[in-house]
Every structure is written in C-alpha cells, then in structure tokens.
Design an enzyme around this catalytic site. Structure first.
Site, short mmCIF file in Angstrom:
data_model
loop_
_atom_site.label_atom_id
_atom_site.label_comp_id
_atom_site.label_asym_id
_atom_site.label_seq_id
_atom_site.Cartn_x
_atom_site.Cartn_y
_atom_site.Cartn_z
N GLU A 119 0.28 7.66 6.77
CA GLU A 119 -0.47 6.87 5.76
C GLU A 119 -1.98 7.06 5.90
O GLU A 119 -2.76 6.23 5.43
CB GLU A 119 -0.11 5.38 5.85
CG GLU A 119 1.34 5.04 5.60
CD GLU A 119 1.83 5.34 4.18
OE1 GLU A 119 0.99 5.72 3.33
OE2 GLU A 119 3.04 5.24 3.95
N HIS A 142 -1.07 -1.99 8.39
CA HIS A 142 0.10 -1.94 7.50
C HIS A 142 1.33 -2.33 8.31
O HIS A 142 1.55 -1.81 9.41
CB HIS A 142 0.27 -0.52 6.93
CG HIS A 142 1.58 -0.29 6.27
ND1 HIS A 142 2.01 -1.02 5.19
CD2 HIS A 142 2.59 0.59 6.55
CE1 HIS A 142 3.21 -0.60 4.83
NE2 HIS A 142 3.59 0.36 5.64
N HIS A 144 5.70 -3.96 7.89
CA HIS A 144 6.82 -4.27 7.01
C HIS A 144 7.16 -5.76 7.13
O HIS A 144 8.13 -6.13 7.80
CB HIS A 144 8.03 -3.39 7.37
CG HIS A 144 7.77 -1.93 7.11
ND1 HIS A 144 8.69 -0.95 7.39
CD2 HIS A 144 6.70 -1.29 6.57
CE1 HIS A 144 8.19 0.23 7.04
NE2 HIS A 144 6.97 0.04 6.55
N HIS A 214 8.45 -2.53 0.23
CA HIS A 214 8.03 -1.72 1.36
C HIS A 214 7.27 -2.53 2.43
O HIS A 214 7.73 -2.66 3.55
CB HIS A 214 7.18 -0.54 0.87
CG HIS A 214 6.75 0.38 1.95
ND1 HIS A 214 6.57 1.73 1.79
CD2 HIS A 214 6.43 0.15 3.25
CE1 HIS A 214 6.20 2.28 2.92
NE2 HIS A 214 6.09 1.35 3.82
ZN LIG Z 1 5.48 1.42 5.80
#
Ligand SMILES: [Zn+2]
Length: 270
Positions: A119, A142, A144, A214
């Site tokens: 990412e 980031h 989940h 996501h």
């Molecule tokens: Zn992810």
C-alpha cells in the site's frame, strides 16, 4: 510530536500499537500497515541503516523530495512487529527528484530481503497531502478494523452520511474526537493507484477513511492518536451491533445533541 523523534521511544510505541492492533483482531496474518515520517531521525541515525536498492515510484511525489519514512514491510505480521519492529520494517528515502526512492534495512536488527508495504502509493499519497496542507501529522495507519468492515457489509448502509450518522449517534465522544467523520470509499482494488487517489480525496475532508469491505486508514501526529481514532469509531460500531443483536433499534443521539457536541469539539480544537 516533536520533529526530532527519539528513536527508542518511536520503536517502543510501534511495538506497543502493533500489539494492540493484533489483540483487537484487526490484524490477521499480514493485514495492516504503518508508515511514520522520520526525516530528522534518519538524518541522525542513517549510519545504522544500509541501502538495499533504488526503485522507481509508481508516480512522482515532488512534495516528498528528500523525505524519509519508516514503513512496515509487505507480508509482515503485526504480532511479529510487536516483538521485533526493526526486523519487520524498512526506511525509504525519496530522492530529490521525487521520482525514485532508496530502501534501507536496519544493519543490526533488520532483514535485507524485505520489501515495503504493497500500500506504499496510498501511504505516500497521504503523506504528500499532509505536506501540501502544511499540517503536522506524521503517522499513517491502515488496519482491518472488524467492526467498521462489518458495518459496511450491511445492504442498507452504503453512504458516508449513513455511516457517520450511526457512528456519531452511538456515543457522545465519537463526534468530539472524530468531528469530520469517516470518508467512505466504495470497493476498489487494494494497492491500486485508484484506491490511493480516492483515499486522498476523502482525507481532504474527513478524519478517517473506510474502504468498503476492507479496512480503515487513520492519520495523526502520533501512533497512539491514530490508533485511538480507529478505536473510538469501532466502539460506536460495536454499540450499534450490540443493540441490533439484542433485537432493538438503537435510538442514537438527536440532531440537537450532536450539534451541541460538535460546538464543544470546535472549542477543544481551537
Ligand atoms: Zn488491508
């Protein structure tokens, strides 16, 4: 956060927060990634890091010329990061032309076979947005976040307005600490330029960004603050699900109550 970050403290905080992400069940296998801008630290400590390679950036990042970032490696697990952060992270330094970057691993505790997070375009795009607006956030996170992913699996909850109405309504502190709310990005391919661009657009007007089905992106001055924002949003989502599971529709705060809280939040943030 002071511009000159004490590296030992930063390493300790990364380990602690990575452990929280794992314990929250927001970081299965290699899920999630973190980047921290470390220009000053890297200038002082670059002798401890060895350059592995020079790579082309997927697109130019001119505002990040000469910037350095500590970033999680692709495939690294948060539960491993919690034990040995340097063995699961790299430093990248953007070249003066903003088109290439050097990758470094920590000579003593690092691993030269690592690659930066997949990412990376989203992380760099967000850091470039932070630079462009002259704000002081250094951390992009980031994860989940299960409760928020579950919320956008609901067939009737597909709009930013609806998501924020639910989250702000469940607890008074949500609108105080997340006053600009969550930006919602409908499903796009992870790691793509399209998802990076959509995320950056949403972060221009929101505190957090939720990727449909996501996970979530948070930016802040410190790792703890980035984590807290996600934790607060998840708490609200959890209350909503608990009410639904108990068989009743949550009342939520009224528009008048939310207006008062937003005014309070503006006083806090002055
Ligand atoms: Zn992810």
């Amino acid at each position: 956060m002071k511009r000159n970050i004490a590296f030992r403290d930063l390493k300790k905080e990364i380990a602690e927060i990575a452990g929280f992400l794992w314990k929250k069940s927001w970081a299965e296998k290699n899920a999630g990634n973190i980047s921290v801008r470390v220009d000053d630290f890297f200038k002082v400590h670059n002798g401890k890091w060895k350059e592995i390679k020079i790579l082309d950036l997927p697109e130019p990042f001119p505002l990040l010329a000469d910037a350095s970032f500590l970033i999680t490696a692709t495939g690294s697990r948060m539960r491993d990061l919690a034990k040995t952060p340097l063995a699961n992270m790299l430093v990248i330094r953007i070249h003066a032309d903003g088109k290439k970057y050097s990758v470094y691993f920590h000579k003593k505790n690092g691993n030269k076979n690592l690659k930066p997070s997949s990412e990376l375009p989203t992380h760099l795009g967000i850091h470039q947005l932070i630079t462009a607006r002259g704000s002081r956030e250094k951390v992009v996170m980031h994860t989940h976040a299960t409760e928020l992913i579950a919320l956008c699996q609901h067939p009737q909850i597909k709009s930013e307005t609806e998501i924020n109405r639910i989250l702000w309504g469940m607890h008074p502190e949500t609108i105080i600490f997340i006053p600009k709310g969550i930006g919602f990005v409908p499903y796009l391919l992870p790691g793509s330029i399209q998802i990076a661009e959509a995320t950056i657009e949403k972060l221009k007007k929101h505190d957090l960004v939720l990727w449909e089905k996501h996970g979530v992106f948070s930016i802040s001055k410190t790792l703890s603050d980035a984590f807290d924002q996600i934790d607060i949003a998840c708490k609200s989502a959890k209350i909503w699900f608990m009410c639904k599971s108990a068989g009743f529709e949550p009342e939520g705060l009224t528009n008048e109550q939310l207006k008062q809280l937003k005014e309070l939040s503006e006083k806090f943030n002055q």
